[in-house]
Design an enzyme around this catalytic site. Structure first.
Site, PDB file in Angstrom:
ATOM      1  N   GLU A 133      10.449 -30.390 -28.684  1.00  0.00           N
ATOM      2  CA  GLU A 133      11.503 -29.960 -29.611  1.00  0.00           C
ATOM      3  C   GLU A 133      11.484 -28.449 -29.844  1.00  0.00           C
ATOM      4  OE1 GLU A 133       9.900 -30.544 -34.131  1.00  0.00           O
ATOM      5  OE2 GLU A 133      10.254 -32.373 -32.993  1.00  0.00           O
ATOM      6  N   THR A 152      10.130 -26.063 -27.426  1.00  0.00           N
ATOM      7  CA  THR A 152      10.106 -25.182 -26.242  1.00  0.00           C
ATOM      8  C   THR A 152      10.696 -25.755 -24.957  1.00  0.00           C
ATOM      9  OG1 THR A 152       7.930 -25.937 -25.500  1.00  0.00           O
ATOM     10  CG2 THR A 152       7.966 -24.127 -27.096  1.00  0.00           C
ATOM     11  N   ARG A 153      11.063 -27.028 -24.915  1.00  0.00           N
ATOM     12  CA  ARG A 153      11.475 -27.625 -23.637  1.00  0.00           C
ATOM     13  C   ARG A 153      12.566 -26.820 -22.928  1.00  0.00           C
ATOM     14  NH1 ARG A 153      10.594 -32.526 -21.550  1.00  0.00           N
ATOM     15  NH2 ARG A 153      10.041 -33.371 -23.578  1.00  0.00           N
ATOM     16  N   GLU A 184      -3.564 -34.339 -25.649  1.00  0.00           N
ATOM     17  CA  GLU A 184      -3.571 -33.530 -24.428  1.00  0.00           C
ATOM     18  C   GLU A 184      -4.550 -32.371 -24.571  1.00  0.00           C
ATOM     19  OE1 GLU A 184       1.145 -34.175 -23.313  1.00  0.00           O
ATOM     20  OE2 GLU A 184       0.381 -32.135 -23.532  1.00  0.00           O
TER      21      GLU A 184
END
Length: 188
Positions: A47, A49-50, A112
């Site tokens: 939301e 940086t894509r 991650e």
């Protein structure tokens, strides 16, 4: 834009003659592929940086230079998200972590991060943090939006507070690495 170009240059120098996609160098000599399936794994909060220069343009520029790059849109339909992402991290030589205002509001991003740092410690993987529209010290000390997100995480994971502490510790570690700073309007 200068920081973005610095990152591209670093990746290009690192993978110029050894990318799994590169085949042969300028002299026609075959080069062995790197250890992993991917050259670069990009960890980011979609939301934030894509579709900004930090993720989509970086991904496109790396692929254009034949640097095999993994972002979560590479997932196959029906594939479990968690294990596929963890495997992609393990099969990547370098991980880029794009810290943004809402990065820690995603437990996927935090998981991650933990796995990226585990691979760095166990296998010597390269990790480059990018601080997108956030101060590195805010990430390191978990101030501002990170403090608010952790307050919510502590409520949500009240019975497994050790998990939240691990995320905090790994954020401090990752934010202490040498990285790049990109302001929101820089290069857009």
């Amino acid at each position: 834009m200068e920081c973005f170009m610095t990152l591209l240059h670093m990746c290009f120098r690192l993978f110029k003659f050894s990318s799994p996609s590169s085949g042969a160098d300028d002299n026609g000599t075959d080069n062995p592929p790197l250890r992993g399936k991917y050259d670069v794994f990009i960890s980011f909060r979609g939301e934030d940086t894509r579709f900004k220069i930090t993720t989509s343009h970086l991904h496109a520029a790396l692929l254009q230079r034949k640097i095999e790059t993994y972002i979560d849109c590479n997932l196959q339909r029906g594939e479990k998200i968690g294990p596929a992402l963890l495997e992609a991290i393990e099969k990547s030589t370098l991980s880029v972590i794009i810290f943004s205002q809402n990065y820690v509001s995603s437990t996927w991003c935090l998981e991650e991060l933990v796995h990226i740092l585990k691979c760095k410690q166990n296998s010597g993987k390269i990790v480059i943090p990018i601080f997108y529209d956030i101060n590195p010290s805010d990430v390191q000390r978990q101030c501002g939006s990170y403090a608010r997100a952790f307050a919510q995480l502590e409520k949500r994971f009240n019975d497994s507070i050790d998990k939240v502490q691990k995320w905090r510790d790994d954020l401090t570690t990752a934010a202490s690495l040498s990285g790049l700073i990109i302001q929101k309007n820089q290069g857009n």
